[in-house]
Design a protein around this motif. Structure first.
Motif, PDB file in Angstrom:
ATOM      1  N   UNK A   1      -3.400  11.189 -11.424  1.00 18.03           N
ATOM      2  CA  UNK A   1      -4.536  10.350 -11.058  1.00 18.03           C
ATOM      3  C   UNK A   1      -4.028   8.987 -10.593  1.00 18.03           C
ATOM      4  N   UNK A   2      -4.545   8.538  -9.452  1.00  9.40           N
ATOM      5  CA  UNK A   2      -4.216   7.220  -8.918  1.00  9.40           C
ATOM      6  C   UNK A   2      -5.522   6.451  -8.782  1.00  9.40           C
ATOM      7  N   UNK A   3      -5.546   5.239  -9.329  1.00 10.64           N
ATOM      8  CA  UNK A   3      -6.737   4.390  -9.299  1.00 10.64           C
ATOM      9  C   UNK A   3      -6.425   3.130  -8.496  1.00 10.64           C
ATOM     10  N   UNK A   4      -7.208   2.915  -7.428  1.00 14.57           N
ATOM     11  CA  UNK A   4      -7.017   1.774  -6.539  1.00 14.57           C
ATOM     12  C   UNK A   4      -8.129   0.765  -6.798  1.00 14.57           C
TER      13      UNK A   4
ATOM     14  N   UNK B   1     -10.633  -4.282  -4.047  1.00 13.95           N
ATOM     15  CA  UNK B   1     -10.316  -5.686  -3.769  1.00 13.95           C
ATOM     16  C   UNK B   1     -11.030  -6.187  -2.528  1.00 13.95           C
ATOM     17  N   UNK B   2     -11.940  -5.385  -2.005  1.00  9.09           N
ATOM     18  CA  UNK B   2     -12.705  -5.767  -0.825  1.00  9.09           C
ATOM     19  C   UNK B   2     -12.545  -4.760   0.290  1.00  9.09           C
TER      20      UNK B   2
ATOM     21  N   UNK C   1      -1.577  -5.411  -5.007  1.00  6.52           N
ATOM     22  CA  UNK C   1      -1.717  -4.107  -5.662  1.00  6.52           C
ATOM     23  C   UNK C   1      -1.546  -4.191  -7.176  1.00  6.52           C
ATOM     24  N   UNK C   2      -1.595  -5.383  -7.742  1.00  6.36           N
ATOM     25  CA  UNK C   2      -1.299  -5.550  -9.175  1.00  6.36           C
ATOM     26  C   UNK C   2      -2.237  -4.765 -10.086  1.00  6.36           C
ATOM     27  N   UNK C   3      -3.455  -4.456  -9.626  1.00  6.54           N
ATOM     28  CA  UNK C   3      -4.392  -3.711 -10.472  1.00  6.54           C
ATOM     29  C   UNK C   3      -4.475  -2.226 -10.111  1.00  6.54           C
ATOM     30  N   UNK C   4      -3.697  -1.770  -9.129  1.00  5.33           N
ATOM     31  CA  UNK C   4      -3.614  -0.338  -8.819  1.00  5.33           C
ATOM     32  C   UNK C   4      -2.766   0.310  -9.906  1.00  5.33           C
ATOM     33  N   UNK C   5      -3.107   1.543 -10.282  1.00  7.22           N
ATOM     34  CA  UNK C   5      -2.362   2.184 -11.365  1.00  7.22           C
ATOM     35  C   UNK C   5      -2.411   3.690 -11.252  1.00  7.22           C
TER      36      UNK C   5
ATOM     37  N   UNK D   1       2.049  18.173 -23.033  1.00  5.69           N
ATOM     38  CA  UNK D   1       1.983  17.122 -24.061  1.00  5.69           C
ATOM     39  C   UNK D   1       2.671  15.833 -23.615  1.00  5.69           C
ATOM     40  N   UNK D   2       3.125  15.764 -22.382  1.00  2.75           N
ATOM     41  CA  UNK D   2       3.825  14.585 -21.881  1.00  2.75           C
ATOM     42  C   UNK D   2       2.940  13.785 -20.936  1.00  2.75           C
ATOM     43  N   UNK D   3       3.087  12.465 -20.974  1.00  2.00           N
ATOM     44  CA  UNK D   3       2.291  11.592 -20.105  1.00  2.00           C
ATOM     45  C   UNK D   3       3.119  10.388 -19.683  1.00  2.00           C
ATOM     46  N   UNK D   4       2.930   9.979 -18.421  1.00  2.00           N
ATOM     47  CA  UNK D   4       3.532   8.755 -17.905  1.00  2.00           C
ATOM     48  C   UNK D   4       2.447   7.970 -17.187  1.00  2.00           C
ATOM     49  N   UNK D   5       2.620   6.652 -17.106  1.00  2.00           N
ATOM     50  CA  UNK D   5       1.653   5.826 -16.402  1.00  2.00           C
ATOM     51  C   UNK D   5       2.303   4.517 -16.004  1.00  2.00           C
ATOM     52  N   UNK D   6       1.639   3.826 -15.077  1.00  2.00           N
ATOM     53  CA  UNK D   6       2.163   2.538 -14.624  1.00  2.00           C
ATOM     54  C   UNK D   6       1.429   2.026 -13.420  1.00  2.00           C
ATOM     55  N   UNK D   7       2.061   1.095 -12.705  1.00  2.00           N
ATOM     56  CA  UNK D   7       1.472   0.471 -11.537  1.00  2.00           C
ATOM     57  C   UNK D   7       2.334   0.676 -10.312  1.00  2.00           C
ATOM     58  N   UNK D   8       2.010  -0.062  -9.264  1.00  2.00           N
ATOM     59  CA  UNK D   8       2.696   0.072  -7.975  1.00  2.00           C
ATOM     60  C   UNK D   8       3.345  -1.253  -7.600  1.00  2.00           C
ATOM     61  N   UNK D   9       4.631  -1.194  -7.297  1.00  2.00           N
ATOM     62  CA  UNK D   9       5.406  -2.368  -6.904  1.00  2.00           C
ATOM     63  C   UNK D   9       5.699  -2.320  -5.418  1.00  2.00           C
ATOM     64  N   UNK D  10       5.905  -3.466  -4.827  1.00  2.00           N
ATOM     65  CA  UNK D  10       6.319  -3.506  -3.420  1.00  2.00           C
ATOM     66  C   UNK D  10       7.643  -2.793  -3.284  1.00  2.00           C
ATOM     67  N   UNK D  11       7.742  -1.878  -2.314  1.00  2.00           N
ATOM     68  CA  UNK D  11       8.945  -1.056  -2.154  1.00  2.00           C
ATOM     69  C   UNK D  11       9.935  -1.519  -1.205  1.00  2.00           C
TER      70      UNK D  11
END
Length: 137
Positions: A50-53, A56-57, A116-120, A127-137
């Protein structure tokens, strides 16, 4: 459908899973792409991405892609809680091979630089899970 972690902060690795979210360097004033790369050291029989954007307008979906066959997933795109939400659910009987797999979301936006600081993202695999945000590449 499994519930994807909805956490702040990040946990980029868990068991066989690893993850990294980046903002595509070709993103520009009116359009952006966030790309999530998931690594797995073993074959997976269950996977939800799941990606949540953040809204921001003028954020509207303009597409998505993944490196695995689209027919292996049920893919949904919608809005919830002021966010644009993309979701991939691995279909029963399908598997994800060990290796690295990309999931990308594309969207239009109001003109201007977008933070993109609030994109996640959140990923569940058994039983495994990972999560985080998006950084400039």
């Amino acid at each position: 459908m499994p519930e994807v972690p909805d956490s702040t902060g990040s946990r980029p690795t868990d068991g066989p899973l690893s993850s990294k979210g980046t903002v595509d360097p070709n993103s520009h004033t009116f359009w952006s792409q966030d790309t999530l790369v998931i690594g797995t050291t073993q074959r997976l029989t269950a996977l939800t991405v799941q990606v949540r954007i953040a809204q921001t307008g003028g954020v509207q979906s303009s597409g998505h892609w993944q490196t695995m066959p689209a027919d292996d997933f049920t893919i949904t795109v919608g809005e919830a809680d002021g966010e644009l939400v993309y979701r991939w659910d691995l279909k029963p009987g399908r598997t994800v091979p060990a290796g690295q797999h990309a999931f990308a979301v594309q969207f239009n936006q109001t003109r201007g630089a977008r933070d993109a600081k609030d994109d996640r993202y959140g990923v569940m695999a058994g039983s495994h899970a990972v999560w985080g945000g998006f950084e400039r590449g």
